[in-house]
Design a protein around this motif. Structure first.
Motif, PDB file in Angstrom:
ATOM      1  N   LEU A 115       0.871  -1.181   0.000  1.00 34.45           N
ATOM      2  CA  LEU A 115       0.000   0.000   0.000  1.00 34.45           C
ATOM      3  C   LEU A 115       0.906   1.228   0.000  1.00 34.45           C
ATOM      4  CD1 LEU A 115      -2.884   1.173   0.176  1.00 34.45           C
ATOM      5  CD2 LEU A 115      -2.643   1.166   2.662  1.00 34.45           C
ATOM      6  N   ILE A 117       1.516   5.181  -0.588  1.00 36.11           N
ATOM      7  CA  ILE A 117       0.753   6.424  -0.527  1.00 36.11           C
ATOM      8  C   ILE A 117       1.676   7.613  -0.773  1.00 36.11           C
ATOM      9  CG2 ILE A 117      -0.476   7.969   1.067  1.00 36.11           C
ATOM     10  CD1 ILE A 117      -1.801   5.483   2.241  1.00 36.11           C
ATOM     11  N   VAL A 170      -2.473   6.495  -4.601  1.00 36.30           N
ATOM     12  CA  VAL A 170      -2.421   5.232  -3.867  1.00 36.30           C
ATOM     13  C   VAL A 170      -2.151   4.107  -4.854  1.00 36.30           C
ATOM     14  CG1 VAL A 170      -3.637   3.669  -2.313  1.00 36.30           C
ATOM     15  CG2 VAL A 170      -4.105   6.130  -2.204  1.00 36.30           C
ATOM     16  N   THR A 172      -1.516  -0.176  -4.965  1.00 33.96           N
ATOM     17  CA  THR A 172      -1.517  -1.455  -4.273  1.00 33.96           C
ATOM     18  C   THR A 172      -0.926  -2.509  -5.207  1.00 33.96           C
ATOM     19  OG1 THR A 172      -3.757  -1.933  -5.053  1.00 33.96           O
ATOM     20  CG2 THR A 172      -3.555  -0.850  -2.913  1.00 33.96           C
ATOM     21  N   ALA A 179      -7.666   0.351  -4.420  1.00 37.04           N
ATOM     22  CA  ALA A 179      -6.795   1.471  -4.053  1.00 37.04           C
ATOM     23  C   ALA A 179      -7.529   2.719  -3.585  1.00 37.04           C
ATOM     24  CB  ALA A 179      -5.881   1.819  -5.230  1.00 37.04           C
ATOM     25  N   GLY A 183      -7.445   5.442   0.122  1.00 39.95           N
ATOM     26  CA  GLY A 183      -7.056   6.791  -0.267  1.00 39.95           C
ATOM     27  C   GLY A 183      -8.045   7.830   0.223  1.00 39.95           C
TER      28      GLY A 183
END
Length: 340
Positions: A115, A117, A170, A172, A179, A183
């Motif tokens: 994940l 970000i 975001v 994944t 995703a 987010g």
């Protein structure tokens, strides 16, 4: 204890300390290979005409004073995605920052899968992106762009003309979670933090981080190259371009690794600007020949610092000494910048 951060050079060390402390430091100033953020002359940032979407206040004003560009320039983006917020969607890892306004955390979701970000504040939206911002997050217009299930871009509009947003990317991994959902949760937390009292940078003396690049340049500085009425194109919080008469001028303030020999790229040559000041210029030929002049504004003991970058470009057939124009550009702006 709440500590106001200074800009840090050691991104990995700072990020590790940040993760343990649960609060953010300034951006890692390591040089990155991110693409140049140059706005082309055709970029459009007009407001939406969709009657179903509530319009903001006046052009040039944020939808809330909390999102005023002069305020956002000093806000540390890593502090907006602090550990406690990221823990609501997974397990945070190290923080990394490649600019004043960007912070990323390549973490794991609650199932232990990828994940990633990345947060950008003061992000410039196109008119199309603004028009598609028909959702809502934390009271702000919001838009989403989903690239299959593994990638999602979510923007919360903070100003409509010129259009700016807080933007979250975001990503994944294959077989990971969808995703956009995490987010949205993180971006809502970011917006709420921005409306509060988020951690700010404590910039070193001489730092240009607070300077509005569009406001600091006088028309008389632009006129010899661009004519009397150039078009201004702000991009983000630390870059501004002007276009006119087959030419473009640009200024950007940014963080970077300062090379010991001044070779910001293989073409760089040291240039005397007078008064003991020197810059590093490079010329690129081609269909739109360009001269780039870099001036170092701050540097720490680890060679991490901040620069002001001046660019002059023009069509091939325009008679113009681009590097001479870039030097004149820098000399006109230098006295107006914070002095070390």
């Amino acid at each position: 204890m709440h500590v106001v951060p200074r800009f840090r050079a050691t991104a990995v060390v700072a990020a590790a300390a940040l993760l343990m402390a649960g609060c953010a430091t300034g951006p890692g100033l390591a040089k990155t290979n991110s693409p140049r953020r140059t706005v082309q002359a055709g970029a459009d940032t007009t407001t939406s005409t969709d009657p179903s979407v509530k319009q903001s206040a006046q052009p040039g004003k944020p939808v809330d004073p909390a999102f005023a560009p002069e305020r956002l320039r000093l806000i540390n983006p890593c502090a907006l995605i602090e550990k406690e917020l990221l823990q609501t969607v997974g397990t945070p890892s190290r923080y990394s920052s490649s600019s004043y306004t960007r912070c990323a955390n390549y973490m794991k979701d609650k199932a232990g899968k990828t994940l990633n970000i990345t947060l950008d504040i003061g992000y410039s939206l196109t008119s199309t992106e603004l028009k598609k911002a028909t959702k809502q997050i934390a009271g702000l217009r919001s838009g989403e762009q989903k690239l299959n299930n593994t990638s999602c871009f979510i923007s919360a509009v903070t100003q409509e003309s010129p259009a700016q947003a807080v933007r979250l990317q975001v990503n994944t991994g294959t077989g990971g979670s969808e995703a956009c959902e995490p987010g949205r949760k993180v971006l809502e937390g970011v917006v709420r933090k921005l409306k509060g009292n988020p951690q700010k940078y404590s910039p070193p003396k001489g730092s240009p981080v607070e300077v509005d690049p569009c406001a600091i340049v006088e028309k008389s500085t632009l006129a010899p190259v661009l004519g009397a009425s150039p078009r201004v194109l702000p991009y983000g919080l630390h870059q501004c371009s002007w276009t006119g008469q087959s030419a473009q001028m640009q200024i950007e303030f940014k963080t970077t690794r300062i090379p010991k020999d001044g070779k910001f790229d293989s073409r760089s040559v040291e240039t005397d600007l007078g008064g003991g000041l020197k810059g590093y210029q490079s010329f690129r030929d081609g269909a739109y020949p360009t001269c780039e002049l870099v001036l170092i504004r701050t540097k720490d003991q680890d060679d991490a610092g901040e620069i002001a970058e001046f660019i002059v470009a023009a069509s091939k057939d325009k008679e113009l000494d681009r590097c001479q124009a870039a030097q004149a550009f820098a000399k006109a702006v230098l006295p107006l910048l914070p002095q070390a």
